[in-house]
Design a protein around this motif. Structure first.
Motif, PDB file in Angstrom:
ATOM      1  N   ARG A   1       0.832  -1.216   0.000  1.00 17.57           N
ATOM      2  CA  ARG A   1       0.000   0.000   0.000  1.00 17.57           C
ATOM      3  C   ARG A   1       0.868   1.269   0.000  1.00 17.57           C
ATOM      4  NH1 ARG A   1      -5.405   1.144   1.221  1.00 17.57           N
ATOM      5  NH2 ARG A   1      -5.748  -1.074   1.700  1.00 17.57           N
TER       6      ARG A   1
ATOM      7  N   GLY B   1      -9.572  -1.655  -9.444  1.00 22.50           N
ATOM      8  CA  GLY B   1     -10.042  -0.532  -8.630  1.00 22.50           C
ATOM      9  C   GLY B   1     -10.819   0.488  -9.420  1.00 22.50           C
TER      10      GLY B   1
ATOM     11  N   ARG C   1      -7.198  -2.089  -5.162  1.00 24.85           N
ATOM     12  CA  ARG C   1      -8.608  -1.752  -5.386  1.00 24.85           C
ATOM     13  C   ARG C   1      -8.943  -0.396  -4.764  1.00 24.85           C
ATOM     14  NH1 ARG C   1      -9.401  -7.211  -3.557  1.00 24.85           N
ATOM     15  NH2 ARG C   1      -9.726  -8.618  -5.315  1.00 24.85           N
ATOM     16  N   ASP C   2      -8.508  -0.232  -3.524  1.00 27.93           N
ATOM     17  CA  ASP C   2      -8.824   1.003  -2.812  1.00 27.93           C
ATOM     18  C   ASP C   2      -8.268   2.234  -3.536  1.00 27.93           C
ATOM     19  OD1 ASP C   2      -9.997  -0.562  -0.860  1.00 27.93           O
ATOM     20  OD2 ASP C   2      -8.317  -0.415   0.547  1.00 27.93           O
TER      21      ASP C   2
ATOM     22  N   GLN D   1      -6.027  -5.571  -2.116  1.00 32.50           N
ATOM     23  CA  GLN D   1      -7.030  -4.691  -1.532  1.00 32.50           C
ATOM     24  C   GLN D   1      -6.591  -3.238  -1.634  1.00 32.50           C
ATOM     25  OE1 GLN D   1     -10.181  -5.601  -0.453  1.00 32.50           O
ATOM     26  NE2 GLN D   1     -10.361  -3.380  -0.673  1.00 32.50           N
TER      27      GLN D   1
END
Length: 334
Positions: free
Chosen positions: A68, A331, A96-97, A93
């Motif tokens: 991230r 995303g 995507r975020d 994740q």
């Protein structure tokens, strides 16, 4: 003249001219990272990756960790394309975020890894390593090995690679047992494979070959209890992921003489240096045939995966979708 199109950074070795041409013909400005000798992109730290990827819209990646914080520091990056099929090192994740796309090279290395798995079965069963080591020492005594022919082979996992292994095993007249969370009865009728629970597979198989993804549920799937339940003299093959097997327990089972051998292309120590001494013990064991996570590393496999990764990049940069089966995170989808 250099292209003024979107910047695409490639941090893998053996990225061929045809794949480069696919990107450049679509107007991409391609930069291929000069990796240190003997190192891959998985050896680069976040600062090094940030410098390489500054301003990049696309990234074709090998084994680097895509975190991230790294993605947050690369606001222009739209598509991360793995030149491979595993993506446990990618924070999907976070992708995507942050509105990014993550793609894999689905179908590109199935044949390479399946060949490797069957090759390890034969190499371990016929004691190739022990024989050559002895010959180097001047001892040409013939060691008695075992055949793959008409044995029972248990496959843990039945994705694209597992099915490729089934096709290759058809010429050996073996019985194939399969443990998978998603049995396909039509496939079983067509191929003759038998779906069983993992305990039954371990008890009955002469060869156990792992083809499952590494998840919290599959970590250490093959531990001391699982190994103890296997046939005495059985052979374990792991071309999937380090962490499916508790390598310390495997080493103990080999040293105790319970297993006939192991063919290993992956190790826990690839992600956990605390296991390095265990890996050294496995490499030193005469009944182990090992390779350095090389199952997918064929010229043909690289050409296919390079092409698929490049196709994913140009598709997303053009506003489209990666090839079928390749997108693991998008995303852009609300």
């Amino acid at each position: 003249m250099p292209s003024s199109g979107p910047k695409v950074v490639v941090t893998v070795r053996s990225f061929d001219d045809a794949a480069l041409a696919l990107l450049r013909d679509r107007g991409c400005a391609v930069e291929v990272a000069a990796l240190p000798p003997g190192k891959g992109d998985g050896d680069l730290d976040q600062d090094q990756l940030c410098r390489l990827l500054a301003g990049a819209c696309g990234w074709i990646v090998g084994h680097a960790r895509v975190t991230r914080p790294l993605l947050q520091s690369l606001p222009d990056l739209r598509i991360i394309a793995r030149r491979g099929v595993g993506y446990e090192r990618v924070d999907v994740q976070a992708a995507r975020d942050l509105g990014r796309v993550v793609a894999i090279a689905a179908g590109g290395n199935d044949a390479s890894v399946a060949d490797h798995a069957v090759g390890l079965m034969i190499a371990v069963g016929r004691r190739f390593r022990e024989s050559q080591d002895n010959m180097v020492k001047g001892d040409w005594t013939i060691l008695t090995g075992g055949e793959l022919y008409r044995k029972t082979v248990g496959l843990v996992g039945l994705g694209r690679i597992g099915k490729s292994v089934v096709r290759r095993l058809s010429g050996f007249d073996v019985r194939v047992l399969v443990h998978t969370p998603n049995p396909d009865e039509a496939y079983a009728r067509d191929t003759g494979v038998e779906y069983v629970g993992l305990p039954d597979l371990l008890v009955a198989s002469d060869y156990v070959s792992l083809h499952a993804p590494l998840t919290p549920e599959t970590r250490f799937l093959i531990d001391a209890a699982a190994l103890a339940s296997m046939k005495r003299g059985a052979i374990l093959i792991n071309t999937a992921r380090g962490g499916l097997v508790e390598d310390a327990h495997l080493l103990a089972a080999l040293r105790a003489g319970h297993l006939g051998g192991a063919g290993l292309d992956v190790f826990i120590s690839e992600s956990d240096p605390a296991y390095w001494s265990v890996t050294q013990g496995l490499l030193a064991h005469p009944a182990v045939v090992a390779t350095p996570h090389a199952g997918a590393s064929t010229r043909e496999g690289f050409e296919r995966t390079n092409r698929i990764a490049a196709a994913s990049v140009v598709a997303v940069l053009d506003g489209g979708d990666p090839p079928p089966g390749c997108c693991v995170a998008d995303g852009r989808v609300a």
